[in-house]
Design a protein around this motif. Structure first.
Motif, PDB file in Angstrom:
ATOM      1  N   LEU A 210       7.269 -31.483 -50.654  1.00  0.00           N
ATOM      2  CA  LEU A 210       8.568 -31.060 -50.157  1.00  0.00           C
ATOM      3  C   LEU A 210       8.529 -29.688 -49.497  1.00  0.00           C
ATOM      4  O   LEU A 210       9.229 -29.455 -48.506  1.00  0.00           O
ATOM      5  N   LEU A 211       7.747 -28.770 -50.031  1.00  0.00           N
ATOM      6  CA  LEU A 211       7.712 -27.409 -49.501  1.00  0.00           C
ATOM      7  C   LEU A 211       6.501 -27.149 -48.617  1.00  0.00           C
ATOM      8  O   LEU A 211       6.452 -26.106 -47.949  1.00  0.00           O
ATOM      9  N   GLY A 212       5.532 -28.035 -48.642  1.00  0.00           N
ATOM     10  CA  GLY A 212       4.336 -27.891 -47.822  1.00  0.00           C
ATOM     11  C   GLY A 212       4.254 -28.963 -46.748  1.00  0.00           C
ATOM     12  O   GLY A 212       5.123 -29.827 -46.619  1.00  0.00           O
ATOM     13  N   GLY A 213       3.189 -28.926 -46.009  1.00  0.00           N
ATOM     14  CA  GLY A 213       2.948 -29.917 -44.971  1.00  0.00           C
ATOM     15  C   GLY A 213       1.588 -30.553 -45.153  1.00  0.00           C
ATOM     16  O   GLY A 213       1.018 -30.546 -46.259  1.00  0.00           O
ATOM     17  N   VAL A 214       1.049 -31.072 -44.076  1.00  0.00           N
ATOM     18  CA  VAL A 214      -0.263 -31.705 -44.130  1.00  0.00           C
ATOM     19  C   VAL A 214      -1.336 -30.696 -44.524  1.00  0.00           C
ATOM     20  O   VAL A 214      -2.260 -31.011 -45.280  1.00  0.00           O
ATOM     21  N   ASP A 215      -1.202 -29.475 -44.050  1.00  0.00           N
ATOM     22  CA  ASP A 215      -2.194 -28.444 -44.343  1.00  0.00           C
ATOM     23  C   ASP A 215      -2.069 -27.913 -45.766  1.00  0.00           C
ATOM     24  O   ASP A 215      -2.914 -27.119 -46.194  1.00  0.00           O
ATOM     25  N   GLN A 216      -1.031 -28.294 -46.492  1.00  0.00           N
ATOM     26  CA  GLN A 216      -0.848 -27.863 -47.871  1.00  0.00           C
ATOM     27  C   GLN A 216      -1.006 -29.020 -48.855  1.00  0.00           C
ATOM     28  O   GLN A 216      -0.506 -28.962 -49.983  1.00  0.00           O
ATOM     29  N   SER A 217      -1.686 -30.072 -48.449  1.00  0.00           N
ATOM     30  CA  SER A 217      -1.888 -31.222 -49.330  1.00  0.00           C
ATOM     31  C   SER A 217      -2.751 -30.831 -50.526  1.00  0.00           C
ATOM     32  O   SER A 217      -3.698 -30.060 -50.403  1.00  0.00           O
ATOM     33  N   THR A 218      -2.416 -31.370 -51.676  1.00  0.00           N
ATOM     34  CA  THR A 218      -3.186 -31.154 -52.896  1.00  0.00           C
ATOM     35  C   THR A 218      -3.655 -32.503 -53.431  1.00  0.00           C
ATOM     36  O   THR A 218      -3.282 -33.563 -52.908  1.00  0.00           O
ATOM     37  N   PHE A 219      -4.439 -32.451 -54.487  1.00  0.00           N
ATOM     38  CA  PHE A 219      -4.914 -33.689 -55.092  1.00  0.00           C
ATOM     39  C   PHE A 219      -3.743 -34.553 -55.537  1.00  0.00           C
ATOM     40  O   PHE A 219      -3.740 -35.766 -55.360  1.00  0.00           O
ATOM     41  N   GLY A 220      -2.735 -33.915 -56.117  1.00  0.00           N
ATOM     42  CA  GLY A 220      -1.577 -34.666 -56.592  1.00  0.00           C
ATOM     43  C   GLY A 220      -0.840 -35.361 -55.471  1.00  0.00           C
ATOM     44  O   GLY A 220      -0.464 -36.536 -55.592  1.00  0.00           O
ATOM     45  N   SER A 221      -0.609 -34.665 -54.358  1.00  0.00           N
ATOM     46  CA  SER A 221       0.116 -35.268 -53.237  1.00  0.00           C
ATOM     47  C   SER A 221      -0.692 -36.366 -52.566  1.00  0.00           C
ATOM     48  O   SER A 221      -0.140 -37.385 -52.142  1.00  0.00           O
ATOM     49  N   VAL A 222      -2.015 -36.186 -52.477  1.00  0.00           N
ATOM     50  CA  VAL A 222      -2.857 -37.228 -51.888  1.00  0.00           C
ATOM     51  C   VAL A 222      -2.893 -38.458 -52.788  1.00  0.00           C
ATOM     52  O   VAL A 222      -2.866 -39.598 -52.305  1.00  0.00           O
ATOM     53  N   ILE A 223      -2.954 -38.251 -54.111  1.00  0.00           N
ATOM     54  CA  ILE A 223      -2.909 -39.388 -55.039  1.00  0.00           C
ATOM     55  C   ILE A 223      -1.606 -40.154 -54.861  1.00  0.00           C
ATOM     56  O   ILE A 223      -1.584 -41.398 -54.824  1.00  0.00           O
ATOM     57  N   ASP A 224      -0.510 -39.444 -54.736  1.00  0.00           N
ATOM     58  CA  ASP A 224       0.787 -40.098 -54.525  1.00  0.00           C
ATOM     59  C   ASP A 224       0.789 -40.897 -53.228  1.00  0.00           C
ATOM     60  O   ASP A 224       1.316 -42.015 -53.170  1.00  0.00           O
ATOM     61  N   ASP A 225       0.190 -40.334 -52.175  1.00  0.00           N
ATOM     62  CA  ASP A 225       0.116 -41.049 -50.897  1.00  0.00           C
ATOM     63  C   ASP A 225      -0.698 -42.331 -51.013  1.00  0.00           C
ATOM     64  O   ASP A 225      -0.347 -43.355 -50.418  1.00  0.00           O
ATOM     65  N   GLN A 226      -1.778 -42.293 -51.782  1.00  0.00           N
ATOM     66  CA  GLN A 226      -2.634 -43.467 -51.906  1.00  0.00           C
ATOM     67  C   GLN A 226      -1.932 -44.599 -52.664  1.00  0.00           C
ATOM     68  O   GLN A 226      -2.133 -45.779 -52.344  1.00  0.00           O
ATOM     69  N   PHE A 227      -1.111 -44.261 -53.629  1.00  0.00           N
ATOM     70  CA  PHE A 227      -0.410 -45.290 -54.395  1.00  0.00           C
ATOM     71  C   PHE A 227       0.842 -45.773 -53.680  1.00  0.00           C
ATOM     72  O   PHE A 227       1.323 -46.873 -53.948  1.00  0.00           O
ATOM     73  N   ARG A 228       1.383 -44.984 -52.795  1.00  0.00           N
ATOM     74  CA  ARG A 228       2.609 -45.375 -52.095  1.00  0.00           C
ATOM     75  C   ARG A 228       2.280 -45.972 -50.728  1.00  0.00           C
ATOM     76  O   ARG A 228       2.046 -47.156 -50.597  1.00  0.00           O
ATOM     77  N   GLY A 229       2.271 -45.128 -49.706  1.00  0.00           N
ATOM     78  CA  GLY A 229       2.081 -45.637 -48.363  1.00  0.00           C
ATOM     79  C   GLY A 229       0.662 -46.039 -48.031  1.00  0.00           C
ATOM     80  O   GLY A 229       0.434 -46.932 -47.212  1.00  0.00           O
ATOM     81  N   GLY A 230      -0.330 -45.395 -48.653  1.00  0.00           N
ATOM     82  CA  GLY A 230      -1.716 -45.674 -48.300  1.00  0.00           C
ATOM     83  C   GLY A 230      -2.238 -46.992 -48.814  1.00  0.00           C
ATOM     84  O   GLY A 230      -3.209 -47.528 -48.285  1.00  0.00           O
ATOM     85  N   ASN A 231      -1.615 -47.541 -49.853  1.00  0.00           N
ATOM     86  CA  ASN A 231      -2.031 -48.815 -50.434  1.00  0.00           C
ATOM     87  C   ASN A 231      -3.528 -48.820 -50.756  1.00  0.00           C
ATOM     88  O   ASN A 231      -4.229 -49.795 -50.521  1.00  0.00           O
ATOM     89  N   ASN A 232      -4.011 -47.713 -51.288  1.00  0.00           N
ATOM     90  CA  ASN A 232      -5.422 -47.603 -51.665  1.00  0.00           C
ATOM     91  C   ASN A 232      -5.491 -47.164 -53.119  1.00  0.00           C
ATOM     92  O   ASN A 232      -5.812 -46.024 -53.433  1.00  0.00           O
ATOM     93  N   TRP A 233      -5.175 -48.091 -53.998  1.00  0.00           N
ATOM     94  CA  TRP A 233      -5.130 -47.778 -55.420  1.00  0.00           C
ATOM     95  C   TRP A 233      -6.489 -47.367 -55.989  1.00  0.00           C
ATOM     96  O   TRP A 233      -6.543 -46.484 -56.843  1.00  0.00           O
ATOM     97  N   PRO A 234      -7.599 -47.954 -55.581  1.00  0.00           N
ATOM     98  CA  PRO A 234      -8.890 -47.496 -56.110  1.00  0.00           C
ATOM     99  C   PRO A 234      -9.171 -46.028 -55.807  1.00  0.00           C
ATOM    100  O   PRO A 234      -9.621 -45.283 -56.685  1.00  0.00           O
TER     101      PRO A 234
END
Length: 262
Positions: A210-234
């Motif tokens: 919410l407060l960052g952008g692509v350049d402020q991605s963290t492990f937590g935000s990337v994990i959330d992306d993989q389970f939501r829009g990325g459809n890459n659960w592994p």
């Protein structure tokens, strides 16, 4: 037999709770991390593979990993610098207002964490500060500051203040007294507060998104992306396991240092 039965009765409910709501979900996540990504209806399929872990260890993820540790570390330091004076004041000078001041520290917990981060997003929207590293660290520090204040307050409240007065009587100044008397006396609170801040800050995904952008991605935000829009659960599961491993290492290191302090 009575002792064993008493242990079962005391520890049994906690053990069941831990197994059902922590160990079982983590076992499922670990299982997913070795599965194969499926682009269809199913999220994971056989065969078992280590491809997800090889992807996590790819150098492309190193900046995200380093940023996660940096954000969590800076958040811990900022919360310590802000939380210690507040905790010391409440414990030593709060008087009859002590409970009121503690309630003021806890008031933010009465509202949704998500709503509070959205409020910060609205406040920072027209300042040019949004979608920066500083905005993410500000949000993390605001969100987890009470986790630092409370254990520090307990440590300051339990500390024998006569040791501070004795240090002054022996001719030590404020800085020397703080370094040799106060800091060792509240060290357990510092360690506990640091853990309570660092661990959730490292895994938080709401604030960076919410407060960052692509350049402020963290492990937590990337994990959330993989389970939501990325459809890459592994891949998301493998990143979650790696992040859990980091937290365990921090807990072990802090635990050993805490034993040395105590």
């Amino acid at each position: 037999m009575r002792t064993a039965l008493r242990r079962v009765l005391v520890l049994g409910p906690a053990g069941v709770w831990l197994a059902v709501f922590f160990l079982a979900p983590m076992a499922l996540v670990a299982q997913y991390s070795f599965a194969t990504r499926d682009l269809g209806i199913l999220r994971v399929v056989l065969p078992w593979t280590t491809q997800a872990y090889r992807s996590v260890l790819d150098p492309a993820f190193l900046p995200i990993f380093g940023r996660t540790v940096l954000y969590a570390g800076l958040t811990t330091v900022i919360c310590l610098l802000l939380g210690f004076p507040l905790a010391w004041f409440i414990a030593r000078h709060g008087g009859r207002w002590r409970l009121v001041l503690l309630a003021a520290v806890l008031i933010p917990f009465w509202s949704s964490f998500l709503a509070r981060i959205y409020a910060w997003k609205a406040l920072l929207d027209d300042t040019g500060f949004l979608f920066t590293d500083g905005a993410v660290i500000l949000g993390l520090s605001y969100g987890f500051l009470p986790f630092m204040v409370l254990p520090l307050y307990v440590a300051c409240e339990r500390m024998d203040y006569r040791q501070v007065e004795a240090s002054y009587d022996l001719g030590h100044g404020r800085l020397s007294t703080f370094w040799h008397v106060v800091l060792p006396g509240v060290a357990p609170g510092v360690l506990a507060g640091s853990l309570l801040v660092f661990v959730p800050a490292a895994g938080d995904f709401v604030t960076p998104k919410l407060l960052g952008g692509v350049d402020q991605s963290t492990f937590g935000s990337v994990i959330d992306d993989q389970f939501r829009g990325g459809n890459n659960w592994p891949l998301g599961s493998a990143m979650a396991v790696v992040l859990l491993g980091l937290v365990v290492i921090v807990l072990i290191v802090r635990g050993k240092r805490g034993e040395d302090v105590l």
